[in-house]
Design an enzyme around this catalytic site. Structure first.
Site: not given
Ligand SMILES: NC(=O)c1ccc[n+]([C@@H]2O[C@H](COP(=O)([O-])OP(=O)(O)OC[C@H]3O[C@@H](n4cnc5c(N)ncnc54)[C@H](O)[C@@H]3O)[C@@H](O)[C@H]2O)c1
Length: 445
Positions: A223, A277
């Site tokens: 990743k 990311c």
């Molecule tokens: N955004 C993307 O397009 C993308 C693509 C590939 C990978 N990722 C990876 O996926 C993961 C999530 O990214 P994202 O963009 O969705 O993040 P985000 O910040 O949009 O969403 C994360 C959510 O988790 C919630 N959260 C945090 N701690 C929590 C807990 N203890 N219990 C319950 N909820 C909790 C937050 O309130 C938030 O709404 C990251 O590791 C990121 O690197 C993201």
């Protein structure tokens, strides 16, 4: 009705009778939860944000992502998607848990895994035998082994023996998240074969792409290297742009012709790299390698170059204003685009922030974005004419589709004369722009 989970089997995953808990309903978690519900699973989504939970339970999507509002509405109406702030309940009532919380870097550029730790602790306190835990959040190498398993095993259960554990990083791109979750190939790392088989069964029900299984440590690196590849590629495009500016050659022509080669796929130059990311994933590798006594020179230089691009854009703005006989100090600059990339409302790590903040130290700044409501200072409006009126310089920072078909005739009439455009994304035709009386400056030109 959601029942208390007991034991997950391949059959329960394949016939969709198992209950799935999704922890973290953000840019990735909510699309995933909605897709799972659409595929017939009963899904309980947990998020610490009551704002997100309330919106989802009203059948609405809190983020702007193509197709998501319709899918969330359908999933909630069907009764198969329910959200709660009580993540403990999510764990108690589910057989399979997906962890999709954010894993950013802190100010020191080191991984900030506090949200992940919290989610793992909640799971550990409520873990039952034969549950399947899948981490989807992007992780620094070794995190599953050194952080996740020790926390989960505090439950008294043993990973791979009493419960199943897999890591399957998300690879979808914002603005196409739904499409890509359902089409992309998937990597699944399992702590043992059974875990990998179960997780593979789940993802085979979601994606039409292939699901490849491997060990967790490999999946973690895969990743990170994917996003690092993109960061380094963008850095090469940016460096090519800097070179072309010196050589008097147009970088867009260079890249488009170079990409005719069957083994070349250069990305596009721009004002910097944003989003959750790409700006942080390479640091997960850099940090880990340093810990192991290795300097990742190429990856580190690429990051540095991409981080310097907002500054370069400021230099182009200064040059553009100078070419029209003006100085930044007395000017009004109109910024088009606050989001980090086109057609999204995501402003995380957006290069627009640095550009706006630096400009504000010197001149009047107005910014516009069709999807974002947050600004980074100066004046902000969703009305392009209002933002452009009396502006000396128009700067395009985001490749939103609406900016590709700007009515430049109209804008040039409301701008101060002589007006100038700085195209930080190279989405306008320089020759056509010149016919409107606006001077054109672009990155890599
Ligand atoms: N955004 C993307 O397009 C993308 C693509 C590939 C990978 N990722 C990876 O996926 C993961 C999530 O990214 P994202 O963009 O969705 O993040 P985000 O910040 O949009 O969403 C994360 C959510 O988790 C919630 N959260 C945090 N701690 C929590 C807990 N203890 N219990 C319950 N909820 C909790 C937050 O309130 C938030 O709404 C990251 O590791 C990121 O690197 C993201």
């Amino acid at each position: 009705m959601l029942r208390f989970g007991a034991m997950v089997t391949k059959k329960e995953i394949s016939d969709k009778s198992c209950k799935i808990g999704v922890i973290g309903l953000g840019y990735v978690g909510l699309p995933m939860a909605a897709i799972l519900a659409d595929r017939g699973y009963t899904v309980l989504g947990g998020d610490i944000s009551s704002k997100i939970v309330n919106k989802v339970n009203q059948g609405k999507a809190p983020i702007n992502e193509r197709g998501l509002p319709e899918l969330v509405e359908k999933a909630v109406k069907s009764g198969r998607l329910v959200a709660t702030v009580n993540t403990r309940e999510v764990v108690k009532k589910s057989d399979v848990i997906l962890i999709v919380v954010q894993t950013p870097i802190g100010g020191n550029k080191k991984p900030d895994l506090s949200c992940l730790k919290k989610a793992l602790e909640t799971i550990s306190e409520n873990l039952r035998k034969k549950m399947l835990i899948i981490i989807e959040s992007t992780l620094p190498p070794g995190t599953t082994k050194n952080l996740a398993i020790p926390i989960l095993n505090k439950s008294g259960l043993v990973a791979g023996k009493d419960y199943f554990l897999a890591y399957s990083p998300e690879r979808a791109i914002p603005t196409k998240t739904l499409e890509e979750i359902q089409k992309n190939d998937r990597i699944v790392g399992g702590i043992n074969e059974e875990s990998a088989i179960l997780a593979k069964q789940l993802y085979s029900n979601i994606t039409s792409g292939e699901v490849f299984t491997t060990d967790i440590a490999t999946a973690e690196v895969v990743k990170l290297i994917e996003n690092t590849y993109r960061d380094v590629n963008i850095a090469l495009a940016n460096e090519t742009a800097l070179l072309c500016e010196k050589l008097g050659v147009d970088v867009m022509k260079v890249i488009s012709l170079a990409n005719k080669h069957p083994r070349v796929n250069l990305h596009m130059p721009g004002p910097g790299v944003g989003g959750h990311c790409i700006p942080k994933d390479p640091y997960f590798l850099i940090d880990k390698a340093r810990e192991l006594g290795l300097e990742l020179k190429v990856i580190t230089s690429a990051r540095e170059l991409n981080e310097s691009m907002p500054k370069h854009l400021l230099e182009i703005i200064e040059r553009a204003l100078k070419a029209t006989g003006k100085r930044v100090e007395n000017s009004k600059v109109a910024i088009l685009g606050v989001a980090y990339k086109g057609n999204t409302d995501d402003v995380r790590n957006t290069p627009s922030k640095a550009v706006i903040e630096e400009l504000m130290k010197k001149c009047e700044v107005f910014s516009h974005d069709p999807l974002v409501t947050q600004d980074f200072g100066g004046k902000f409006s969703n009305d392009i004419i209002e933002v452009t009126r009396e502006a000396d310089c128009l700067v395009i920072l985001t490749d939103h589709d609406v900016y590709k078909s700007l009515d430049l005739e109209k804008l040039s009439k409301v701008m101060k004369k002589p007006g100038v455009i700085v195209d930080g994304r190279r989405i306008l035709d320089p020759n056509k722009t010149a016919t409107t009386g606006l001077k054109y400056f672009g990155i890599g030109l």
